[in-house]
Write a protein that holds these residues in place. Structure first.
Motif, PDB file in Angstrom:
ATOM      1  N   LEU A   1       0.949  -1.456  -0.057  1.00  0.00           N
ATOM      2  CA  LEU A   1       0.294   0.267   0.339  1.00  0.00           C
ATOM      3  C   LEU A   1       0.576   1.380   0.135  1.00  0.00           C
ATOM      4  N   ALA A   2       2.103   1.452   0.864  1.00  0.00           N
ATOM      5  CA  ALA A   2       2.787   2.365   0.877  1.00  0.00           C
ATOM      6  C   ALA A   2       3.974   2.508  -0.335  1.00  0.00           C
ATOM      7  N   GLY A   3       3.964   1.712  -1.362  1.00  0.00           N
ATOM      8  CA  GLY A   3       4.428   1.985  -2.880  1.00  0.00           C
ATOM      9  C   GLY A   3       6.059   1.007  -2.690  1.00  0.00           C
ATOM     10  N   PRO A   4       6.664   0.873  -3.883  1.00  0.00           N
ATOM     11  CA  PRO A   4       8.086   0.680  -4.019  1.00  0.00           C
ATOM     12  C   PRO A   4       8.814   0.652  -3.262  1.00  0.00           C
TER      13      PRO A   4
ATOM     14  N   ASP B   1      12.349 -24.758   8.128  1.00  0.00           N
ATOM     15  CA  ASP B   1      13.640 -24.203   8.452  1.00  0.00           C
ATOM     16  C   ASP B   1      13.141 -22.528   7.809  1.00  0.00           C
ATOM     17  N   ASP B   2      14.032 -22.073   7.027  1.00  0.00           N
ATOM     18  CA  ASP B   2      13.918 -20.861   6.669  1.00  0.00           C
ATOM     19  C   ASP B   2      12.773 -20.433   5.992  1.00  0.00           C
ATOM     20  N   VAL B   3      11.573 -21.324   5.458  1.00  0.00           N
ATOM     21  CA  VAL B   3      10.764 -21.137   4.770  1.00  0.00           C
ATOM     22  C   VAL B   3       9.044 -21.209   5.454  1.00  0.00           C
ATOM     23  N   MET B   4       8.421 -20.162   4.948  1.00  0.00           N
ATOM     24  CA  MET B   4       7.089 -20.025   5.291  1.00  0.00           C
ATOM     25  C   MET B   4       5.782 -19.953   4.445  1.00  0.00           C
ATOM     26  N   VAL B   5       5.227 -20.666   4.298  1.00  0.00           N
ATOM     27  CA  VAL B   5       4.602 -20.626   3.387  1.00  0.00           C
ATOM     28  C   VAL B   5       3.101 -20.308   3.572  1.00  0.00           C
ATOM     29  N   VAL B   6       2.461 -19.316   2.776  1.00  0.00           N
ATOM     30  CA  VAL B   6       1.084 -18.748   4.522  1.00  0.00           C
ATOM     31  C   VAL B   6      -0.494 -18.714   3.242  1.00  0.00           C
ATOM     32  N   ARG B   7      -0.942 -19.395   3.305  1.00  0.00           N
ATOM     33  CA  ARG B   7      -2.887 -19.325   2.452  1.00  0.00           C
ATOM     34  C   ARG B   7      -3.217 -18.842   3.071  1.00  0.00           C
ATOM     35  N   TYR B   8      -4.327 -18.602   2.444  1.00  0.00           N
ATOM     36  CA  TYR B   8      -5.299 -17.322   3.024  1.00  0.00           C
ATOM     37  C   TYR B   8      -6.594 -15.967   2.075  1.00  0.00           C
ATOM     38  N   PHE B   9      -7.376 -15.018   3.243  1.00  0.00           N
ATOM     39  CA  PHE B   9      -8.717 -14.622   2.012  1.00  0.00           C
ATOM     40  C   PHE B   9      -7.531 -13.475   2.630  1.00  0.00           C
ATOM     41  N   LEU B  10      -7.496 -12.239   2.109  1.00  0.00           N
ATOM     42  CA  LEU B  10      -7.468 -10.785   2.091  1.00  0.00           C
ATOM     43  C   LEU B  10      -8.504 -10.579   2.039  1.00  0.00           C
ATOM     44  N   ARG B  11      -8.960  -9.435   3.211  1.00  0.00           N
ATOM     45  CA  ARG B  11     -10.488  -8.850   2.961  1.00  0.00           C
ATOM     46  C   ARG B  11     -10.240  -7.008   2.913  1.00  0.00           C
ATOM     47  N   ILE B  12     -10.142  -6.447   1.704  1.00  0.00           N
ATOM     48  CA  ILE B  12      -9.816  -5.396   1.683  1.00  0.00           C
ATOM     49  C   ILE B  12     -10.149  -4.576  -0.068  1.00  0.00           C
ATOM     50  N   ASP B  13     -10.528  -3.762   0.320  1.00  0.00           N
ATOM     51  CA  ASP B  13     -10.731  -2.584  -0.901  1.00  0.00           C
ATOM     52  C   ASP B  13      -9.626  -2.202  -1.695  1.00  0.00           C
ATOM     53  N   GLU B  14      -9.983  -2.415  -2.588  1.00  0.00           N
ATOM     54  CA  GLU B  14      -8.292  -2.524  -4.027  1.00  0.00           C
ATOM     55  C   GLU B  14      -9.127  -2.772  -4.955  1.00  0.00           C
ATOM     56  N   THR B  15      -7.773  -1.863  -5.793  1.00  0.00           N
ATOM     57  CA  THR B  15      -7.686  -2.141  -7.488  1.00  0.00           C
ATOM     58  C   THR B  15      -6.671  -2.255  -7.892  1.00  0.00           C
ATOM     59  N   ILE B  16      -6.473  -2.501  -9.694  1.00  0.00           N
ATOM     60  CA  ILE B  16      -5.506  -3.638  -9.404  1.00  0.00           C
ATOM     61  C   ILE B  16      -5.741  -2.673 -11.429  1.00  0.00           C
ATOM     62  N   ASP B  17      -4.624  -1.973 -11.809  1.00  0.00           N
ATOM     63  CA  ASP B  17      -4.790  -1.408 -13.206  1.00  0.00           C
ATOM     64  C   ASP B  17      -6.253  -1.016 -12.983  1.00  0.00           C
TER      65      ASP B  17
ATOM     66  N   ALA C   1       3.566  -2.524  -8.726  1.00  0.00           N
ATOM     67  CA  ALA C   1       3.762  -2.131  -7.296  1.00  0.00           C
ATOM     68  C   ALA C   1       2.482  -0.896  -8.021  1.00  0.00           C
ATOM     69  N   GLY C   2       3.096  -0.751  -8.495  1.00  0.00           N
ATOM     70  CA  GLY C   2       2.223   0.976  -8.681  1.00  0.00           C
ATOM     71  C   GLY C   2       0.272   0.831  -8.682  1.00  0.00           C
ATOM     72  N   SER C   3       0.570   0.166  -9.923  1.00  0.00           N
ATOM     73  CA  SER C   3      -0.567  -0.282 -10.256  1.00  0.00           C
ATOM     74  C   SER C   3      -2.148  -0.683  -9.172  1.00  0.00           C
ATOM     75  N   VAL C   4      -1.277  -1.142  -8.239  1.00  0.00           N
ATOM     76  CA  VAL C   4      -2.590  -1.516  -6.880  1.00  0.00           C
ATOM     77  C   VAL C   4      -2.737  -0.220  -6.670  1.00  0.00           C
ATOM     78  N   ASN C   5      -4.123   0.440  -5.969  1.00  0.00           N
ATOM     79  CA  ASN C   5      -4.220   0.992  -5.074  1.00  0.00           C
ATOM     80  C   ASN C   5      -5.421   0.552  -3.990  1.00  0.00           C
ATOM     81  N   ALA C   6      -5.261   0.813  -2.572  1.00  0.00           N
ATOM     82  CA  ALA C   6      -6.683  -0.029  -2.040  1.00  0.00           C
ATOM     83  C   ALA C   6      -6.695   1.128  -0.703  1.00  0.00           C
ATOM     84  N   GLN C   7      -7.342   0.744   0.283  1.00  0.00           N
ATOM     85  CA  GLN C   7      -7.766   1.609   1.311  1.00  0.00           C
ATOM     86  C   GLN C   7      -6.876   0.897   2.495  1.00  0.00           C
ATOM     87  N   PRO C   8      -6.334   1.736   3.287  1.00  0.00           N
ATOM     88  CA  PRO C   8      -5.249   1.475   4.624  1.00  0.00           C
ATOM     89  C   PRO C   8      -6.610   0.165   4.877  1.00  0.00           C
TER      90      PRO C   8
END
Length: 148
Positions: free
Chosen positions: A45-48, A99-115, A79-86
């Motif tokens: 959300l903050a940018g590149p 070990d040093d790898v973590m995989v996370v499967r989830y749902f993101l609830r957010i108001d956003e636009t891409i392109d 990254a600049g094509s994502v626009n979302a509410q905080p």
């Protein structure tokens, strides 16, 4: 019934299964996964400039529309094509760690636009992290949120 309970108790004792420490580790990793996801989402959300330090050198992203980027492509164009509410939340997390790898499967609830196209408010995601210098950096991210 009593025999069955005794067998289970003997199995637990003999096998050394300890439920409490396993749960404590799972809770710790869940908290760590949530913190890493919040940091990643806020950085997107903050940018590149804010996002760059969190992306591993081998980073890749794939979006539901088939558009994909490597690290440099995402930082320079994607990254600049994502626009979302905080205001956002991560729901239904499933976390695996080795070990040093973590995989996370989830749902993101957010108001956003891409392109400039709205994305479903609750969309499935998959994010892979690798610990580099004690920081969870994002290796790969998949956004399965259908655009409207």
């Amino acid at each position: 019934m009593l025999k069955f309970v005794r067998r289970i108790l003997v199995w637990v004792f003999v096998s050394g299964v300890l439920v409490l420490p396993v749960s404590a580790v799972a809770d710790d990793m869940m908290d760590e996964a949530r913190a890493a996801l919040v940091e990643f989402t806020e950085a997107v959300l903050a940018g590149p400039d804010v996002l760059a330090p969190l992306l591993a050198p081998e980073y890749q992203i794939m979006r539901t529309n088939g558009v994909g980027y490597d690290r440099d492509g995402y930082l320079n164009r994607g990254a600049g094509s994502v626009n979302a509410q905080p205001d956002f939340s991560h729901e239904d997390l499933v976390v695996t760690v080795d070990d040093d790898v973590m995989v996370v499967r989830y749902f993101l609830r957010i108001d956003e636009t891409i392109d400039d196209k709205p994305v479903k408010k609750r969309a499935p995601r998959l994010t892979v992290f690798r610990k580099i210098d004690d920081i969870w950096k994002v290796v790969a991210h998949s956004n399965f949120g259908a655009t409207n």
